[in-house]
Design a protein around this motif. Structure first.
Motif, PDB file in Angstrom:
ATOM      1  N   THR A 178       0.344  -0.901  -0.109  1.00 29.72           N
ATOM      2  CA  THR A 178       0.052  -0.152   0.180  1.00 29.72           C
ATOM      3  C   THR A 178       0.881   1.451  -0.417  1.00 29.72           C
ATOM      4  O   THR A 178       0.627   2.154  -0.843  1.00 29.72           O
ATOM      5  N   SER A 179       1.997   1.206   0.393  1.00 28.22           N
ATOM      6  CA  SER A 179       2.794   2.244   0.466  1.00 28.22           C
ATOM      7  C   SER A 179       4.374   1.860  -0.418  1.00 28.22           C
ATOM      8  O   SER A 179       4.673   3.038  -0.576  1.00 28.22           O
ATOM      9  N   ASP A 180       4.144   1.401  -1.584  1.00 33.03           N
ATOM     10  CA  ASP A 180       5.140   0.760  -2.091  1.00 33.03           C
ATOM     11  C   ASP A 180       4.113   1.544  -3.284  1.00 33.03           C
ATOM     12  O   ASP A 180       3.505   0.841  -4.033  1.00 33.03           O
ATOM     13  N   ALA A 181       5.178   3.166  -4.197  1.00 36.33           N
ATOM     14  CA  ALA A 181       4.797   2.898  -5.422  1.00 36.33           C
ATOM     15  C   ALA A 181       4.516   2.001  -6.449  1.00 36.33           C
ATOM     16  O   ALA A 181       3.590   2.460  -7.274  1.00 36.33           O
ATOM     17  N   VAL A 235      -9.488   7.937  -2.892  1.00 36.26           N
ATOM     18  CA  VAL A 235      -9.343   6.507  -3.443  1.00 36.26           C
ATOM     19  C   VAL A 235      -8.816   6.951  -4.978  1.00 36.26           C
ATOM     20  O   VAL A 235      -7.875   6.634  -5.519  1.00 36.26           O
ATOM     21  N   VAL A 236      -9.315   8.242  -6.111  1.00 36.44           N
ATOM     22  CA  VAL A 236      -7.801   8.701  -6.521  1.00 36.44           C
ATOM     23  C   VAL A 236      -6.924   9.014  -5.892  1.00 36.44           C
ATOM     24  O   VAL A 236      -5.558   8.409  -6.759  1.00 36.44           O
ATOM     25  N   GLU A 237      -7.016   9.536  -4.567  1.00 33.34           N
ATOM     26  CA  GLU A 237      -4.724   9.837  -4.337  1.00 33.34           C
ATOM     27  C   GLU A 237      -4.264   8.808  -4.101  1.00 33.34           C
ATOM     28  O   GLU A 237      -3.372   8.408  -4.805  1.00 33.34           O
ATOM     29  N   ILE A 284      -9.904  -5.096  -3.564  1.00 31.01           N
ATOM     30  CA  ILE A 284     -11.677  -4.430  -4.804  1.00 31.01           C
ATOM     31  C   ILE A 284     -10.908  -3.736  -5.397  1.00 31.01           C
ATOM     32  O   ILE A 284     -10.936  -3.483  -6.918  1.00 31.01           O
ATOM     33  N   ASN A 285     -10.441  -2.383  -4.806  1.00 33.23           N
ATOM     34  CA  ASN A 285     -10.072  -0.753  -5.913  1.00 33.23           C
ATOM     35  C   ASN A 285      -9.194  -1.009  -6.273  1.00 33.23           C
ATOM     36  O   ASN A 285      -8.532  -0.661  -7.963  1.00 33.23           O
ATOM     37  N   GLU A 320      -9.058 -11.643  10.447  1.00 34.27           N
ATOM     38  CA  GLU A 320      -7.397 -11.035  10.553  1.00 34.27           C
ATOM     39  C   GLU A 320      -7.583  -9.749  10.630  1.00 34.27           C
ATOM     40  O   GLU A 320      -6.397  -9.065  10.528  1.00 34.27           O
ATOM     41  N   HIS A 321      -7.622  -9.562   9.335  1.00 31.02           N
ATOM     42  CA  HIS A 321      -8.107  -8.704   8.010  1.00 31.02           C
ATOM     43  C   HIS A 321      -8.643  -7.232   8.178  1.00 31.02           C
ATOM     44  O   HIS A 321     -10.373  -7.948   8.535  1.00 31.02           O
ATOM     45  N   GLU A 322      -8.550  -6.133   8.303  1.00 30.99           N
ATOM     46  CA  GLU A 322     -10.186  -5.518   8.342  1.00 30.99           C
ATOM     47  C   GLU A 322     -11.102  -4.934   7.077  1.00 30.99           C
ATOM     48  O   GLU A 322     -10.105  -5.082   6.463  1.00 30.99           O
ATOM     49  N   ALA A 323     -11.930  -4.536   7.067  1.00 30.29           N
ATOM     50  CA  ALA A 323     -13.012  -4.797   5.850  1.00 30.29           C
ATOM     51  C   ALA A 323     -12.602  -3.916   4.862  1.00 30.29           C
ATOM     52  O   ALA A 323     -12.779  -3.420   3.839  1.00 30.29           O
ATOM     53  N   TRP A 324     -11.058  -2.197   5.412  1.00 27.48           N
ATOM     54  CA  TRP A 324     -10.914  -1.740   4.551  1.00 27.48           C
ATOM     55  C   TRP A 324      -9.794  -2.470   2.855  1.00 27.48           C
ATOM     56  O   TRP A 324      -9.950  -2.320   2.383  1.00 27.48           O
ATOM     57  N   VAL A 325      -8.863  -3.584   4.429  1.00 27.09           N
ATOM     58  CA  VAL A 325      -8.091  -4.586   3.258  1.00 27.09           C
ATOM     59  C   VAL A 325      -9.169  -5.423   1.692  1.00 27.09           C
ATOM     60  O   VAL A 325      -8.324  -4.796   1.131  1.00 27.09           O
TER      61      VAL A 325
END
Length: 124
Positions: free
Chosen positions: A44-47, A92-94, A76-77, A66-71
């Motif tokens: 997520t942080s690696d370009a 999400v665009v950013e 999906i995104n 173990e994983h939160e819903a955002w994961v």
């Protein structure tokens, strides 16, 4: 908000027609199975990285508390972003604009998704 719900409804219908109903039923059964995937949080942080590097290559199975819903939403995104989906939500665009592999495509169409990707979207 209606537009967002319409897109998800359209995707569900598309995936049912393209992937088939048996896979959707299978996805429901897999909720009680152990996950067969690894989450790469560093992606997520690696370009150039991905949270789910294999999301276009194999069918996801199982669900982990173990994983939160955002994961799962991110996953999906991420599948949509691989094909240049033009996101509407500024956050999400950013997020995906910072990825070296993301190129917005105004001509995005659901038919660009593979059968495997449709299954992954349903499973996630």
């Amino acid at each position: 908000m209606k537009k967002k719900h319409s897109l998800f409804a359209l995707l569900a219908v598309f995936c049912m027609l393209f992937v088939g109903y048996p896979q959707i039923a299978k996805a429901e059964v897999n909720l009680n199975q152990e996950p067969n995937y690894t989450v790469n949080y560093e992606g997520t942080s690696d370009a150039a990285g991905y949270l789910f590097p294999q999301s276009s290559e194999f069918e996801f199975q199982g669900f982990s508390t173990e994983h939160e819903a955002w994961v799962y939403q991110y996953g999906i995104n991420e599948i949509y972003a691989r094909h240049g989906y033009c996101f509407q939500t500024p956050e999400v665009v950013e997020l995906f604009s910072a990825k070296t592999w993301y190129t917005p495509n105004a001509a995005f169409d659901l038919s660009m998704l593979s059968e495997t990707e449709c299954s992954a979207i349903i499973e996630l």
